[in-house]
Design an enzyme around this catalytic site. Sequence first.
Site, PDB file in Angstrom:
ATOM      1  CB  VAL A 153      -0.965   0.034   1.209  1.00 40.48           C
ATOM      2  CG1 VAL A 153      -2.008  -1.061   1.106  1.00 40.48           C
ATOM      3  CG2 VAL A 153      -0.218  -0.056   2.519  1.00 40.48           C
ATOM      4  CB  SER A 154       0.434   4.549  -1.420  1.00 44.68           C
ATOM      5  OG  SER A 154       0.350   3.968  -2.706  1.00 44.68           O
TER       6      SER A 154
END
Length: 192
Positions: free
Chosen positions: A66-67
């Site tokens: 995920v970012s």
Amino acid sequence: MTMLKPKEMAERLGVTVRTLQTWDRNGKLPARRTPTNQRYYTEEQYLDYIGQSIPTNRQHIAYARVSTRTQKDDLDNQIEFIKQYINAKGIILDDIVTDIGSGLNYNRKNWNNLLDSVMANKVDTIYITYKDRFIRFGYDWFEKLCLKHNTKIVVLNNAKTSPTQELVDDIVSIIHVFSCRLYGLRKYKSIL
């Protein structure tokens, strides 16, 4: 890959070096050659010849990314989705590798460690939910790198899209990435 000299191979098989040379010429047990044209054999050739399976320590690995840390729930969902798929297929998952960082960042520590394992021929299969979870751009190149090291990447949500749709998705991705960078730059305005 352990190298065996012809004498060592002959002793293991209970034959003479001359017999090995004959087998090499006839193709029964071909020898490998060094750059200086010296014959040698491998441990794998020996095990194959005596009918034993070659032990494999290659792993099945789940990869999720995920970012930002605020997307921790999405990271957990990716892992859970991969686990369900693996269990349904009857495959044993050896490791779960996760990263928190941009898909454009090629310096993600865990991702780089995974690629190092791939290049060391330690990974059989990598399971991901979407291609962009592995890398935002250049997925095909990294997939080809993995295939050169006999590693498959299994994309679980591989939606078939037309070339036009892929182009649109790439453009939207580029716009999204750069808009996020612009948004991140606003903290520097107060300094200037």
